[in-house]
Design a protein around this motif. Structure first.
Motif, short mmCIF file in Angstrom:
data_model
loop_
_atom_site.label_atom_id
_atom_site.label_comp_id
_atom_site.label_asym_id
_atom_site.label_seq_id
_atom_site.Cartn_x
_atom_site.Cartn_y
_atom_site.Cartn_z
N TRP A 187 40.70 34.13 36.42
CA TRP A 187 41.94 33.37 36.14
C TRP A 187 43.24 34.13 36.14
CZ3 TRP A 187 42.82 28.64 36.93
CH2 TRP A 187 43.85 28.04 36.11
N ASN A 188 43.04 35.27 35.32
CA ASN A 188 44.04 36.09 35.15
C ASN A 188 44.32 37.32 36.04
OD1 ASN A 188 45.19 35.02 33.05
ND2 ASN A 188 44.21 35.95 31.62
N ALA A 189 43.51 37.44 37.02
CA ALA A 189 43.62 38.42 38.07
C ALA A 189 44.37 38.35 39.07
CB ALA A 189 42.03 38.10 39.06
N ASP A 190 44.91 39.76 39.34
CA ASP A 190 45.95 39.81 40.52
C ASP A 190 45.64 40.80 41.46
OD1 ASP A 190 48.46 40.10 41.48
OD2 ASP A 190 49.64 41.42 39.89
N PRO A 191 45.12 40.25 42.45
CA PRO A 191 44.41 40.98 43.45
C PRO A 191 45.40 41.98 44.16
CG PRO A 191 44.54 38.52 44.21
CD PRO A 191 45.32 38.69 42.79
N ASP A 192 46.74 41.83 44.09
CA ASP A 192 47.54 42.72 44.77
C ASP A 192 48.13 43.97 43.95
OD1 ASP A 192 47.82 40.91 46.84
OD2 ASP A 192 49.38 39.80 46.01
N ALA A 193 47.94 43.86 42.78
CA ALA A 193 48.07 45.06 41.76
C ALA A 193 47.02 46.10 41.98
CB ALA A 193 47.91 44.54 40.37
N LEU A 194 47.63 47.36 41.88
CA LEU A 194 46.71 48.37 42.21
C LEU A 194 46.54 49.28 40.66
CD1 LEU A 194 48.02 49.95 45.51
CD2 LEU A 194 45.98 48.63 45.03
N VAL A 195 45.29 49.44 40.27
CA VAL A 195 45.17 49.93 39.06
C VAL A 195 44.97 51.69 39.33
CG1 VAL A 195 43.67 50.36 37.19
CG2 VAL A 195 43.86 48.16 38.34
N PRO A 196 45.91 52.54 38.67
CA PRO A 196 45.82 53.71 38.91
C PRO A 196 44.40 54.53 38.60
CG PRO A 196 47.67 53.36 37.34
CD PRO A 196 46.95 52.07 37.67
N SER A 197 44.13 55.56 39.33
CA SER A 197 42.93 56.17 38.95
C SER A 197 42.52 56.86 37.64
CB SER A 197 42.54 57.29 40.14
OG SER A 197 43.51 58.17 39.88
N ALA A 198 43.70 57.40 37.06
CA ALA A 198 43.82 57.87 35.65
C ALA A 198 43.40 56.81 34.47
CB ALA A 198 44.96 58.37 35.41
N LEU A 199 43.84 55.27 34.87
CA LEU A 199 43.70 54.32 34.01
C LEU A 199 42.26 53.99 34.19
CD1 LEU A 199 44.65 52.40 31.83
CD2 LEU A 199 45.36 50.93 33.82
N ARG A 200 41.57 53.93 35.29
CA ARG A 200 40.21 53.66 35.67
C ARG A 200 39.46 54.74 35.15
NH1 ARG A 200 39.72 52.90 41.81
NH2 ARG A 200 41.93 53.77 41.77
#
Length: 104
Positions: A66-79
Protein backbone atom coordinates in the motif's frame (compact mmCIF):
# COMPACT_ATOMS: atom_id res chain seq x y z
CA UNK A 1 -3.57 -9.59 -11.02
CA UNK A 2 -0.62 -7.45 -9.97
CA UNK A 3 -0.61 -5.83 -6.56
CA UNK A 4 -1.03 -2.07 -6.72
CA UNK A 5 -0.13 0.64 -4.23
CA UNK A 6 -2.48 3.43 -3.18
CA UNK A 7 -1.56 5.43 -6.31
CA UNK A 8 -2.51 2.49 -8.56
CA UNK A 9 1.09 1.74 -9.59
CA UNK A 10 1.97 -1.98 -9.82
CA UNK A 11 4.27 -3.18 -7.03
CA UNK A 12 6.60 -6.19 -6.92
CA UNK A 13 4.69 -8.80 -4.87
CA UNK A 14 7.72 -10.97 -3.98
CA UNK A 15 8.76 -9.23 -0.72
CA UNK A 16 5.16 -9.25 0.50
CA UNK A 17 4.68 -12.93 -0.33
CA UNK A 18 7.96 -13.87 1.38
CA UNK A 19 7.12 -11.96 4.57
CA UNK A 20 3.59 -13.37 4.72
CA UNK A 21 4.87 -16.89 4.06
CA UNK A 22 7.49 -16.63 6.81
CA UNK A 23 4.93 -15.17 9.22
CA UNK A 24 2.57 -18.05 8.46
CA UNK A 25 5.31 -20.63 8.91
CA UNK A 26 6.62 -19.22 12.20
CA UNK A 27 3.34 -18.23 13.83
CA UNK A 28 1.35 -21.34 13.00
CA UNK A 29 4.15 -23.80 13.68
CA UNK A 30 5.62 -22.30 16.85
CA UNK A 31 2.61 -20.38 18.18
CA UNK A 32 0.48 -23.29 19.43
CA UNK A 33 3.56 -25.03 20.86
CA UNK A 34 4.61 -21.85 22.62
CA UNK A 35 1.07 -21.39 23.97
CA UNK A 36 0.84 -24.96 25.25
CA UNK A 37 4.16 -24.58 27.05
CA UNK A 38 2.70 -21.53 28.79
CA UNK A 39 -0.51 -23.35 29.75
CA UNK A 40 -2.88 -22.33 26.96
CA UNK A 41 -5.11 -24.94 25.29
CA UNK A 42 -4.28 -26.07 21.75
CA UNK A 43 -7.43 -24.51 20.27
CA UNK A 44 -6.70 -21.15 21.89
CA UNK A 45 -3.08 -21.31 20.73
CA UNK A 46 -4.10 -22.00 17.14
CA UNK A 47 -6.72 -19.24 17.22
CA UNK A 48 -4.28 -16.73 18.69
CA UNK A 49 -1.60 -17.70 16.17
CA UNK A 50 -4.05 -17.31 13.29
CA UNK A 51 -5.14 -13.90 14.59
CA UNK A 52 -1.50 -12.80 14.89
CA UNK A 53 -0.87 -14.06 11.36
CA UNK A 54 -3.75 -11.99 9.99
CA UNK A 55 -2.39 -8.94 11.83
CA UNK A 56 1.13 -9.57 10.47
CA UNK A 57 -0.20 -10.03 6.93
CA UNK A 58 -2.19 -6.79 7.14
CA UNK A 59 0.86 -4.91 8.46
CA UNK A 60 3.05 -6.36 5.70
CA UNK A 61 0.50 -5.39 3.05
CA UNK A 62 0.27 -1.85 4.41
CA UNK A 63 4.04 -1.40 4.52
CA UNK A 64 5.20 -3.32 1.45
CA UNK A 65 2.31 -2.84 -0.97
CA UNK A 66 0.00 0.00 0.00
CA UNK A 67 2.77 2.50 0.90
CA UNK A 68 5.34 1.16 -1.59
CA UNK A 69 7.08 3.52 -3.98
CA UNK A 70 8.50 1.33 -6.76
CA UNK A 71 10.44 4.24 -8.27
CA UNK A 72 12.35 5.10 -5.09
CA UNK A 73 15.90 3.83 -4.81
CA UNK A 74 17.10 2.87 -1.33
CA UNK A 75 20.80 3.65 -0.80
CA UNK A 76 23.00 0.65 -0.10
CA UNK A 77 24.21 2.16 3.20
CA UNK A 78 20.62 2.30 4.46
CA UNK A 79 19.97 -1.28 3.34
CA UNK A 80 23.10 -2.45 5.18
CA UNK A 81 22.08 -0.51 8.30
CA UNK A 82 18.65 -2.17 8.26
CA UNK A 83 20.30 -5.57 7.85
CA UNK A 84 22.54 -4.99 10.86
CA UNK A 85 19.53 -3.87 12.92
CA UNK A 86 17.74 -7.06 11.90
CA UNK A 87 20.46 -9.30 13.38
CA UNK A 88 19.64 -8.62 17.08
CA UNK A 89 15.92 -8.82 16.33
CA UNK A 90 16.29 -12.26 14.77
CA UNK A 91 18.54 -13.35 17.65
CA UNK A 92 15.85 -12.31 20.14
CA UNK A 93 13.25 -14.18 18.06
CA UNK A 94 15.32 -17.37 18.16
CA UNK A 95 15.76 -17.07 21.93
CA UNK A 96 12.01 -16.45 22.34
CA UNK A 97 11.21 -19.52 20.23
CA UNK A 98 13.47 -21.60 22.51
CA UNK A 99 11.45 -20.70 25.65
CA UNK A 100 9.00 -23.64 25.27
CA UNK A 101 11.96 -26.00 25.21
CA UNK A 102 13.19 -24.60 28.52
CA UNK A 103 9.76 -24.36 30.21
CA UNK A 104 8.26 -27.63 29.03
Amino acid sequence: MPLRNRAGVPVDPVPFVVVVGLAFMILLSFGPLYGQALGVSLETGITASAALFVLAAAAAFYRQVWNADPDALVPSALRAQRLFYLIPILTALIVALAVPLLVG
